[in-house]
Write an enzyme that holds these catalytic residues in place. Structure first.
Site, PDB file in Angstrom:
ATOM      1  N   ASN A  58       0.863  -1.178   0.000  1.00 43.32           N
ATOM      2  CA  ASN A  58       0.000   0.000   0.000  1.00 43.32           C
ATOM      3  C   ASN A  58       0.905   1.235   0.000  1.00 43.32           C
ATOM      4  O   ASN A  58       2.139   1.121   0.035  1.00 43.32           O
ATOM      5  CB  ASN A  58      -0.978  -0.009   1.173  1.00 43.32           C
ATOM      6  N   GLU A  83       3.414   1.455   2.994  1.00 44.31           N
ATOM      7  CA  GLU A  83       4.481   0.458   2.908  1.00 44.31           C
ATOM      8  C   GLU A  83       5.482   0.820   1.814  1.00 44.31           C
ATOM      9  O   GLU A  83       6.698   0.661   1.987  1.00 44.31           O
ATOM     10  CB  GLU A  83       3.866  -0.919   2.645  1.00 44.31           C
ATOM     11  N   ASP A  92      -6.285  -8.040  -0.002  1.00 44.61           N
ATOM     12  CA  ASP A  92      -6.290  -9.481  -0.271  1.00 44.61           C
ATOM     13  C   ASP A  92      -6.993  -9.774  -1.593  1.00 44.61           C
ATOM     14  O   ASP A  92      -6.584 -10.661  -2.350  1.00 44.61           O
ATOM     15  CB  ASP A  92      -7.000 -10.225   0.864  1.00 44.61           C
TER      16      ASP A  92
END
Length: 268
Positions: A161, A164, A214
């Site tokens: 993301n 990160e 996910d």
């Protein structure tokens, strides 16, 4: 491909538990709401949610995760909901043992995966030894990690993301393929730090973003295995489908295709 894609999912399995209630008043003990809980529901989270999304698309999957360190069970993310608003979250049983290599060897003994997805939430399942085993399989590898991508095989496709990516930007810019998840800013494919593709956030009404990452890695892996040139576009559509649903959710191929038809007719 004359069969459904086979995907081995390796990582931190978790449970997403939702407490649904009604706010009755402000507590006299502290400036917080008193919530009367009416319902409790649990959903697969983390690596289990990746598997749920792959299966919703039609993939043949296996999940390997580390054993929990205590008697409480899998890591559990608890969310207190009032209507569609999350008012509190608390996490339990946050550590897992590293995955035993024997489990990985057994998983592929008579079942050859087309790709591996690593779902590394930093709970302990994905050790350096597990990473070495994953690299040794020499098949397409898709990695979502909370830590530095430098731990992993550089030819993998990574799914950070924005936070990160910013934290480990130098390492990510040395990697060939990065799928950057930017929330309301859409989704990008970078090649050694250079933008190759970008798609906007297609969601019409965001209800819950829990587990959307996910969905992205599951959909991108699935359509990439099928050699679909629109893999990233379809992954972004899949994310739009799930964030319009409450709680932790999945997207099917039919739902993705229906949303694409809506886009084609401008019925976003």
């Amino acid at each position: 491909m004359d069969r459904q894609p086979r995907v081995l999912v390796v990582g931190d399995a978790m449970t997403d538990t939702y407490y649904f209630g009604t706010a009755t008043r402000v507590s006299p003990e502290a400036p917080v709401l008193i919530v009367k809980v009416n319902e409790v529901r649990s959903f697969p989270g983390g690596a289990e949610n990746v598997v749920a999304n792959l299966r919703a698309l039609g993939a043949d999957t296996k999940l390997i995760f580390g054993e929990y360190r205590n008697t409480g069970g899998l890591p559990n993310k608890n969310r207190l909901m009032v209507g569609n608003v999350q008012v509190a979250r608390w996490d339990q049983w946050d550590e897992l043992q590293p995955i035993a290599l024997e489990k990985l060897d057994q998983a592929v003994l008579r079942w050859t995966p087309d790709a591996i997805v690593v779902s590394d939430y930093g709970k302990g399942s994905v050790s350096d030894e597990v990473i070495s085993w994953v690299n040794s399989q020499q098949i397409p590898l898709f990695v979502d990690t909370k830590g530095s991508p430098a731990r992993f095989y550089s030819e993998a496709t990574f799914f950070p993301n924005a936070h990160e990516y910013d934290t480990h930007e130098k390492s990510y810019n040395d990697i060939e393929e990065v799928i950057l998840k930017q929330g309301a800013g859409g989704i990008s494919r970078l090649w050694r730090g250079t933008l190759q593709e970008w798609f906007p956030a297609y969601a019409r009404n965001v209800v819950s973003v829990c587990g959307a990452g996910d969905t992205v890695i599951a959909a991108y892996a699935y359509f990439t295995i099928l050699k679909d040139p629109a893999a990233l576009f379809k992954a972004s559509i899949a994310a739009a489908v799930v964030v319009e649903k409450p709680w932790t959710a999945t997207a099917s191929v039919e739902e993705i295709e229906e949303r694409i038809k809506c886009l084609d007719t401008k019925k976003v």
